[in-house]
Design a protein around this motif. Structure first.
Motif, PDB file in Angstrom:
ATOM      1  N   ILE A  92       0.934  -1.175   0.128  1.00 23.36           N
ATOM      2  CA  ILE A  92       0.009  -0.037  -0.072  1.00 23.36           C
ATOM      3  C   ILE A  92       0.960   1.198   0.051  1.00 23.36           C
ATOM      4  CG2 ILE A  92      -1.472   1.375   1.276  1.00 23.36           C
ATOM      5  CD1 ILE A  92      -3.182  -1.039  -0.013  1.00 23.36           C
ATOM      6  N   THR A  93       0.555   2.190  -0.864  1.00 23.83           N
ATOM      7  CA  THR A  93       1.201   3.489  -0.808  1.00 23.83           C
ATOM      8  C   THR A  93       0.368   4.535  -0.167  1.00 23.83           C
ATOM      9  OG1 THR A  93       2.611   2.908  -3.126  1.00 23.83           O
ATOM     10  CG2 THR A  93       2.571   5.263  -2.475  1.00 23.83           C
ATOM     11  N   ASN A  97       0.739  13.595   0.222  1.00 20.15           N
ATOM     12  CA  ASN A  97       0.058  14.831   1.121  1.00 20.15           C
ATOM     13  C   ASN A  97      -0.292  14.560   2.536  1.00 20.15           C
ATOM     14  OD1 ASN A  97       0.385  17.015  -0.869  1.00 20.15           O
ATOM     15  ND2 ASN A  97      -1.172  16.150  -2.324  1.00 20.15           N
ATOM     16  N   VAL A  98      -0.355  13.367   2.703  1.00 20.30           N
ATOM     17  CA  VAL A  98      -0.742  12.683   3.897  1.00 20.30           C
ATOM     18  C   VAL A  98       0.238  13.245   5.034  1.00 20.30           C
ATOM     19  CG1 VAL A  98      -1.181  10.859   5.689  1.00 20.30           C
ATOM     20  CG2 VAL A  98      -2.000  10.844   3.231  1.00 20.30           C
ATOM     21  N   THR A  99      -0.367  13.764   6.074  1.00 19.68           N
ATOM     22  CA  THR A  99       0.495  14.090   7.344  1.00 19.68           C
ATOM     23  C   THR A  99       0.192  13.378   8.629  1.00 19.68           C
ATOM     24  OG1 THR A  99      -1.055  16.020   7.806  1.00 19.68           O
ATOM     25  CG2 THR A  99       0.578  16.558   6.473  1.00 19.68           C
ATOM     26  N   ALA A 100      -0.680  12.770   8.657  1.00 17.56           N
ATOM     27  CA  ALA A 100      -1.154  12.186   9.942  1.00 17.56           C
ATOM     28  C   ALA A 100      -1.699  10.722   9.670  1.00 17.56           C
ATOM     29  CB  ALA A 100      -1.970  12.932  10.863  1.00 17.56           C
ATOM     30  N   ILE A 101      -1.400   9.792  10.296  1.00 17.71           N
ATOM     31  CA  ILE A 101      -1.942   8.480  10.354  1.00 17.71           C
ATOM     32  C   ILE A 101      -2.443   8.065  11.722  1.00 17.71           C
ATOM     33  CG2 ILE A 101      -1.322   6.223  10.135  1.00 17.71           C
ATOM     34  CD1 ILE A 101       0.610   6.789   7.964  1.00 17.71           C
ATOM     35  N   LEU A 117       5.625   5.188   3.316  1.00 18.21           N
ATOM     36  CA  LEU A 117       5.132   6.257   3.910  1.00 18.21           C
ATOM     37  C   LEU A 117       5.772   7.605   3.372  1.00 18.21           C
ATOM     38  CD1 LEU A 117       4.822   5.255   7.718  1.00 18.21           C
ATOM     39  CD2 LEU A 117       3.089   5.036   6.158  1.00 18.21           C
ATOM     40  N   PRO A 118       5.210   8.578   2.978  1.00 14.99           N
ATOM     41  CA  PRO A 118       5.728   9.464   2.512  1.00 14.99           C
ATOM     42  C   PRO A 118       6.402  10.705   3.572  1.00 14.99           C
ATOM     43  CG  PRO A 118       3.425  10.300   2.830  1.00 14.99           C
ATOM     44  CD  PRO A 118       3.560   8.850   3.050  1.00 14.99           C
ATOM     45  N   GLN A 119       7.253  11.440   3.334  1.00 17.04           N
ATOM     46  CA  GLN A 119       8.205  12.190   4.173  1.00 17.04           C
ATOM     47  C   GLN A 119       7.089  13.252   5.112  1.00 17.04           C
ATOM     48  OE1 GLN A 119      11.250  11.880   5.570  1.00 17.04           O
ATOM     49  NE2 GLN A 119      10.903   9.750   4.526  1.00 17.04           N
ATOM     50  N   THR A 120       6.055  13.611   4.404  1.00 12.80           N
ATOM     51  CA  THR A 120       5.276  14.604   4.872  1.00 12.80           C
ATOM     52  C   THR A 120       4.384  14.109   6.265  1.00 12.80           C
ATOM     53  OG1 THR A 120       3.402  13.609   3.541  1.00 12.80           O
ATOM     54  CG2 THR A 120       4.657  15.531   2.677  1.00 12.80           C
ATOM     55  N   VAL A 121       4.569  12.789   6.462  1.00 14.92           N
ATOM     56  CA  VAL A 121       3.866  12.112   7.778  1.00 14.92           C
ATOM     57  C   VAL A 121       4.831  12.896   8.955  1.00 14.92           C
ATOM     58  CG1 VAL A 121       3.425  10.094   8.805  1.00 14.92           C
ATOM     59  CG2 VAL A 121       2.713  10.351   6.592  1.00 14.92           C
ATOM     60  N   GLY A 136       6.742  -6.572   6.429  1.00 15.47           N
ATOM     61  CA  GLY A 136       8.213  -6.824   6.291  1.00 15.47           C
ATOM     62  C   GLY A 136       8.897  -5.659   6.297  1.00 15.47           C
ATOM     63  N   THR A 137       8.677  -4.655   5.576  1.00 13.25           N
ATOM     64  CA  THR A 137       9.268  -3.302   5.366  1.00 13.25           C
ATOM     65  C   THR A 137       8.349  -2.154   5.451  1.00 13.25           C
ATOM     66  OG1 THR A 137       8.851  -3.301   2.947  1.00 13.25           O
ATOM     67  CG2 THR A 137      10.935  -4.465   3.735  1.00 13.25           C
ATOM     68  N   ILE A 138       8.806  -1.136   6.188  1.00 13.04           N
ATOM     69  CA  ILE A 138       8.276   0.197   6.504  1.00 13.04           C
ATOM     70  C   ILE A 138       9.188   1.226   6.559  1.00 13.04           C
ATOM     71  CG2 ILE A 138       7.724  -0.160   8.777  1.00 13.04           C
ATOM     72  CD1 ILE A 138       4.984   1.383   8.470  1.00 13.04           C
TER      73      ILE A 138
END
Length: 335
Positions: A92-93, A97-101, A117-121, A136-138
């Motif tokens: 999943i990508t 523009n996502v800043t919060a999960i 996860l983008p660097q904007t998070v 396995g990877t994040i």
């Protein structure tokens, strides 16, 4: 149609596919929650938030494209979507523009193998990826400052991760039962490693603790049987209970001056390779079963400062041949 209300399709247990028109800009809480046969759905460009539990318990949801317009993924948004990723090689990508999960956002998504996860998070909520047993990877974005409690707990296949330089705290059970971890470097600036933070990391061999991490709480590295050594930073005042319990292959541990207490079960069952431990001159209390079953421990010097030794503190230390007490030192020893 510009909006889908809260719980609009909640519990529609035979719904398999749904096409949302491009005119929709908002989706309500629990809008598709518990649609347990829903396999595919499109989220139109223009939607800016996937709200709390919008797709929680959609067990059959396999593929999802999150549009670039989304800036926030809410609490429990995909909680226990156990098939999510099956139609995209487990990947999943998250849009740029996502800043919060939010908390529990992807909890129990056991089919996920990779998440970008983008660097904007800058914010990841507690338990966000708990129970993603095949992940396995994040990548943890550089702007994240807190790894909250249970964030990656039960991610059994998660390989070594890089903890960003701006992180200041690792929460309770944050990486508990990440069984394939081998090496962890905790960056300077981290002040707190929470209780059970790395508990049951069965393959963890090395941990680099920064000088700033003076608060390492109970069971932080409990049952890490491959861990070979640990250095508690200068400034540490307490070795908490069970912090290294069950670390059977622990060869060395450094306890700095300034520590006044070693908690109950702190080194319980460090049984195979720990032969000696130097106790600091500031130590006052050795807790219940603190060194119980440290079979290879052959000698120990109790500092004059020690006033209390807990019950069975050195119980079952079958090779312990020498216990040195300072002259005129009479600590209380529990029966």
């Amino acid at each position: 149609v510009t909006s889908i209300g809260s719980s609009a399709f909640f519990g529609c247990s035979i719904l398999k596919t749904l096409s949302i028109p491009d005119s929709v800009k908002t989706i309500g809480y629990y809008a598709f929650g518990a649609c347990n046969k829903l396999e595919t759905i499109n989220i139109p460009d223009g939607v800016t938030e996937i709200p709390s539990h919008a797709f929680s318990s959609c067990y059959a949801l396999k593929k999802l494209d999150i549009p670039q317009s989304v800036t926030k993924i809410g609490d429990g948004a995909f909680d226990h979507c156990t098939s999510l990723g099956q139609d995209s090689d487990g990947t999943i990508t998250i849009p740029a523009n996502v800043t919060a999960i939010g908390s529990e956002a992807f909890r129990g998504c056991s089919a996920l193998t990779s998440l970008a996860l983008p660097q904007t998070v800058t914010s990841i909520g507690d338990t966000a990826f708990q129970g993603c047993s095949n992940l396995g990877t994040i990548n943890i974005p550089s702007g994240v400052k807190l790894i909250d409690h249970d964030t990656f707990r039960g991610c059994e296949k998660l390989k070594d991760v890089t903890i960003p330089a701006h992180v200041t705290s690792i929460g309770d059970s944050a990486f508990e039962t990440c069984k394939t971890f081998k090496n962890i470097k905790i960056p300077e600036g981290v002040t707190t490693i929470g209780a059970s933070a790395f508990k049951d990391c069965a393959q963890l061999e090395t941990v680099v603790i920064p000088s700033t991490a003076t608060n390492i709480y109970g069971s932080a590295f409990e049952n890490c049987p491959q861990l070979k050594s640990l250095v508690f930073p200068i400034g540490t005042t307490q070795i908490w209970g069970s912090v290294l319990s069950g670390c059977k292959n622990l060869e060395s541990v450094t306890i700095p001056e300034g520590v006044t207490e070693i908690g109950s079960n702190a080194f319980y069952d460090c049984s195979q390779k720990l032969k000696s431990v130097k106790l600091p001159s500031t130590l006052q209390t050795i807790g219940f079963q603190a060194f119980y079953d440290c079979d290879q421990l052959s000698e120990i010097t109790i500092p004059k400062s020690v006033t209390s030794i807990g019950q069975s503190a050195f119980g079952s230390c079958t090779n312990l041949k020498s216990v040195m007490l300072a002259k005129d030192s009479v600590p209380t020893i529990a029966k």
